[in-house]
Design an enzyme around this catalytic site. Structure first.
Site, mmCIF file in Angstrom:
data_model
loop_
_atom_site.group_PDB
_atom_site.id
_atom_site.type_symbol
_atom_site.label_atom_id
_atom_site.label_comp_id
_atom_site.label_asym_id
_atom_site.label_seq_id
_atom_site.Cartn_x
_atom_site.Cartn_y
_atom_site.Cartn_z
ATOM 1 N N CYS A 36 -16.656 -65.140 -0.882
ATOM 2 C CA CYS A 36 -17.943 -65.554 -1.466
ATOM 3 C C CYS A 36 -18.777 -66.222 -0.373
ATOM 4 O O CYS A 36 -18.243 -66.685 0.642
ATOM 5 C CB CYS A 36 -17.735 -66.500 -2.641
ATOM 6 S SG CYS A 36 -17.063 -68.105 -2.171
ATOM 7 N N CYS A 79 14.847 -35.812 19.797
ATOM 8 C CA CYS A 79 16.014 -35.892 18.914
ATOM 9 C C CYS A 79 16.253 -37.351 18.535
ATOM 10 O O CYS A 79 15.686 -38.268 19.137
ATOM 11 C CB CYS A 79 17.258 -35.308 19.586
ATOM 12 S SG CYS A 79 17.818 -36.254 21.023
ATOM 13 N N CYS A 129 -17.548 -69.695 0.578
ATOM 14 C CA CYS A 129 -16.359 -69.656 1.437
ATOM 15 C C CYS A 129 -16.763 -69.357 2.879
ATOM 16 O O CYS A 129 -16.280 -69.985 3.833
ATOM 17 C CB CYS A 129 -15.385 -68.589 0.950
ATOM 18 S SG CYS A 129 -14.909 -68.731 -0.787
ATOM 19 N N CYS A 180 17.549 -39.483 21.417
ATOM 20 C CA CYS A 180 16.491 -39.887 22.345
ATOM 21 C C CYS A 180 15.710 -41.061 21.766
ATOM 22 O O CYS A 180 15.368 -42.016 22.467
ATOM 23 C CB CYS A 180 15.536 -38.722 22.598
ATOM 24 S SG CYS A 180 16.334 -37.200 23.136
ATOM 25 N N ASP A 213 -4.333 -36.400 -16.933
ATOM 26 C CA ASP A 213 -5.641 -36.808 -17.424
ATOM 27 C C ASP A 213 -6.385 -35.557 -17.901
ATOM 28 O O ASP A 213 -6.081 -34.444 -17.460
ATOM 29 C CB ASP A 213 -6.412 -37.501 -16.296
ATOM 30 C CG ASP A 213 -7.826 -37.887 -16.721
ATOM 31 O OD1 ASP A 213 -7.970 -38.473 -17.804
ATOM 32 O OD2 ASP A 213 -8.764 -37.592 -15.970
#
Length: 850
Positions: A25, A95, A28, A98, A493
């Site tokens: 805000c 790999c 703040c 490694c 949905d």
């Protein structure tokens, strides 16, 4: 995160950007700003409340990052940790062994907090406090024996592209070692008479074949010995370290033949494994290669310039000719063309694009010329985000990968100890042959490496995810790929998922002597100023039917009707004066409340006859009779899943319009295929009961729940999870925005039509890039097959290791078997099995002719 800049006075300043989530805000922000401003050397403070971030420009000679952070905390706000992140290309890291070696080398680097190695793409990502020093990290990786380049500081490709494995120095050394071994074997077993004895400088004599084996072991084994040195240096009990011990011990123990065979065969196995890994990396490169490297920019004076795509800026106007790839996400400003969007959405049919339409980077203009305004830089295009998300899918290990890592960390030391025991115990305790049991221990040492087992899951995950991406399905991680294949219930949905998401007019029923054209003309005239989706659908349908014509008014009124005093009636409809009379277009309840409603005449000629539709009407009906007519028409339309709009004045309704969201043509097929795969499908919608029932019946869904608020959808997801039992998985497919709570709660959240939609791409676990439900059964099929492939790879690797380990002590399995079958064979086997996922293609629903 800090960046060096220059302030207005010309002095160098440093800008520190902090994440302060609780600064939400203006009050703040003021508090934080005042606290930080007390420090010496503060040049500028920019609080960004919307994003919760604070940018501070300061003189680094007068204050520091730590002091600024402390002042933010002094104001009562916590600073979220933001780690510096750097990514390096490490082509040789192909790999799990490694990767472990690189991780061990990076663990002691100052400032590095997390390490993520991705052998499949040949990349290493490190994070730490502040900016991680690239040179320090690069040196650490090179200390493990691997060449590394920072992607931020070089032009290296995001996915390492190595040259053909057989053209590398290791390929040449392996070939030469193989030739020497072949000659040595021929001399020892086929032409022993031609195998002379040679004297060494130390006075010992050896057969020529013996010397050839030693030379072969040295040449073919040089890369192995080098990697083994780095493994020992980084305390990594990996395959290179084990093979180094095996090769050296074989030569020292006067078994050069076995050492040479081990060096040559293991090098061949390593080269084949790298070749297989390059095939997996190719699938990622195919995505990256979708975007062109250059773009043609047109200037205001008509001139054109070819520039790298990376240099395009927002607002640039680019030219795309037939057959060319669109270089950036943007909006068509001129021209028209069919565009092949299959690289992004997986759609097989090109989509027509004209001025005002959105286009995506990497798609192809099939037949026409386009001029496109760039809307986003190359790094933020849809295809760039897809590539990034596919790469990031490697970061999060699946449950199976985590299990395999834990298993390998226990399995390998046990087998190594077992191998050492077999070398020492039988000869010392039972008087066995040192030579025989040495070879048994050497074989077990080779079997101890779990390479094939460790790569079995990640190579399958990468193959599945990249295959899905090429077909318009973006899976955000291996665990989501696994979870989708184990789905028990799919919650769907309605709007925008089962239906098109675009309303259209389905019925126009005239009343009291009016005809269909008059109803549409009046409704279109009133609704042209409305922003409501129903109003836009009516206007669009009126235009399609060529009812009236635009008279050029700024709002666009239909025909020559004069419209004024427009007013939107919240939740009920709209009102406007048309040629001096006040007309209403809205819900039936709006007309129930109009005090001056007098009577309604049912149509007897022109338009659609109510009587012909089966409704009882009278030529001249009273208000009560009129309401009876409306009460007959409206429920029938609503029962069909349609929204009903009445058109009329306060005392004279003249027609009823039915509006509906059309069901996707592929919806019924997609739902049936998902159900055939054993998934229970449930529809969750906020629409009314009648609409929900009609749509559910149309697409073949037996279970539906209507009139649900977003939080009620979330509750239903939890209830469905409870019905599925412990370990049950519930997937939810929706639009990715309105259904966000339910999508987040479901085991797997699937977003429809995510192409170009930042929110859906970022929040969904799985994104169907196009509005194509055929990708839904494809997702479940691919996921199920991926899970099957992973299980096959894991269990076959374990089974082969077990059989080889059991056969070694009795002499059935030798070093050759261990390398060719247990290491090289299984590594190729699991990789090849994983590559089969690239062959899984979406099904095309059968077309039905009317």
């Amino acid at each position: 995160m800090s960046d060096v800049g220059v302030d207005e006075s010309g002095e160098q300043g440093r800008t520190l950007t902090l994440s302060v989530p609780e600064m939400d805000c203006p009050s703040c922000a003021g508090k934080v700003e005042r606290s930080v401003d007390r420090l010496e050397g503060i040049e500028a403070i920019e609080p960004r409340v919307t994003s919760g971030r604070l940018a501070v420009t300061y003189d680094p000679t007068a204050t520091s990052d730590a002091a600024i952070r402390e002042r933010v905390r002094a104001a009562g706000y916590e600073v979220a940790d933001e780690d510096g992140e750097r990514t390096f290309s490490v082509p040789g890291m192909d790999c799990a062994s490694c990767a472990t070696k690189v991780e061990n080398a990076l663990e002691g680097v100052d400032g590095v907090e997390t390490i993520e190695t991705r052998p499949t793409s040949g990349r290493v990502t490190v994070t730490g406090d502040g900016d991680v020093d690239a040179d320090t990290v690069r040196n650490a990786i090179e200390s493990a024996g691997y060449e590394a380049h920072s992607l931020e500081d070089s032009t290296d490709e995001p996915v390492a592209r190595a040259r053909a494995v057989w053209a590398t120095p290791r390929g040449g050394g392996t070939a030469l070692g193989g030739v020497l071994v072949a000659i040595g074997l021929a001399l020892e077993f086929v032409f022993p008479g031609l195998d002379p004895t040679l004297a060494t400088a130390l006075g010992r004599e050896y057969a020529l074949s013996h010397v050839l084996f030693v030379i072969a072991a040295a040449i073919a084994g040089a890369p192995i010995l080098r990697n083994g040195y780095y493994s020992a240096r980084n305390r990594s009990l990996d395959i290179d370290f084990l093979m180094t011990i095996g090769i050296v011990a074989s030569v020292v123990a006067h078994h050069p033949k076995e050492g040479a065979l081990l060096a040559v065969l293991f090098s061949v196995a390593e080269l084949l494994e790298r070749f297989s890994m390059d095939r997996a990396r190719d699938s990622l490169r195919e995505l990256m290669d979708l975007s062109p490297e250059t773009a043609t920019v047109t200037h205001g004076d008509g001139s054109e310039e070819t520039v790298p795509v990376s240099e395009l800026e927002i607002g640039d106007r680019v030219v795309v000719r037939p057959g060319e790839k669109i270089p950036a996400d943007g909006t068509v400003r001129d021209g028209e063309s069919a565009v092949d969007q299959s690289p992004i959405t997986g759609e097989s049919v090109p989509v027509d694009k004209t001025a005002g339409d959105e286009v995506y980077a990497g798609t192809i203009a099939d037949s026409g010329y386009l001029e496109v305004t760039v809307d986003s830089p190359a790094a933020e295009s849809t295809i760039a985000r897809i590539v990034q998300l596919v790469e990031d899918a490697e970061r999060e290990k699946t449950d199976r990968e985590q299990f395999i890592d834990r298993f390998a960390s226990v399995y390998t030391p046990i087998v190594v100890v077992l191998a050492a025991a077999f070398v020492v115990v039988p000869p010392l305790v039972f008087g066995g042959s040192w030579s025989y049991w040495f070879l048994v221990g050497l074989t077990l040492l080779v079997i101890a490496c779990p390479c094939a087992l460790v790569i079995s899951t990640p190579v399958s995950v990468v193959s599945g995810i990249t295959s899905a991406a090429r077909n318009g399905v973006l899976v955000k991680g291996g665990r989501h790929l696994e979870a989708a294949g184990e789905t028990d219930v799919l919650a769907v949905d309605k709007t925008g998922t089962l239906t098109e998401g675009d309303l259209s007019v389905t019925d126009v029923i005239p009343l009291e002597g009016a005809d269909e054209e008059e109803v549409l003309e009046l409704a279109g005239a009133v609704e042209r100023r409305s922003e409501h989706p129903v109003g836009r659908a009516i206007v669009g349908y009126a235009d399609e039917q060529d009812v009236g014509a635009d008279d050029g008014d700024e709002h666009g009124t239909a025909s020559d009707l004069a419209v004024s005093n427009f007013e939107a009636l919240a939740g009920e409809g709209v009102r406007a004066d048309v040629d001096g009379d006040t007309w209403y277009v809205g819900k039936p309840d709006l007309f129930d409340g109009l005090a001056d409603l007098a009577h309604v005449h049912a149509t007897t000629d022109g338009g659609v006859s109510l009587a012909a539709m089966g409704y009882e009407t009278t030529p001249q009906c009273s208000r009560a009779d009129c309401l009876d007519v409306l009460e007959s028409v409206v429920p029938d339309l609503e029962a069909q899943g349609k929204t009903v709009v009445v058109v009329g004045t306060e005392d004279r309704p003249i027609g009823v319009i039915g509006v509906a969201d059309e069901v996707r043509p592929e919806a019924a097929w997609a739902i049936s295929r998902v159900q055939e795969q054993g998934v229970r499908v449930v529809m969750l919608t906020g629409d009314n009961e009648g609409t929900a029932r009609a749509i559910a019946e149309t697409v073949g869904i037996d279970e539906y729940h209507a009139e649900l608020l977003p939080e009620e959808k979330l509750q239903w997801i939890r209830r469905l999870e409870g019905d599925a039992g412990d370990g049950g998985h519930v997937a939810m497919v929706g639009d990715g925005i309105n259904d966000a709570p339910a999508l987040a709660t479901a085991t797997v959240g699937i977003a429809m039509g995510a192409a170009g939609t930042d929110t859906a791409l970022e929040t969904a676990d799985v994104a169907l890039m196009g509005d194509d439900l055929t990708r839904l059964p494809y997702l479940f099929e691919l996921s199920e097959k991926a899970n099957g492939v992973i299980r096959q790879n894991i269990w076959s690797s374990l089974a082969v290791k077990a059989v080889l380990a059991a056969g070694a002590p009795v002499g059935i399995v030798t070093v050759i078997h261990a390398v060719v079958i247990g290491d090289m064979g299984m590594s190729l086997g699991v990789t090849g099995n994983a590559m089969r996922l690239a062959n899984v293609e979406p099904e095309t629903p059968p077309t039905h002719e009317e």
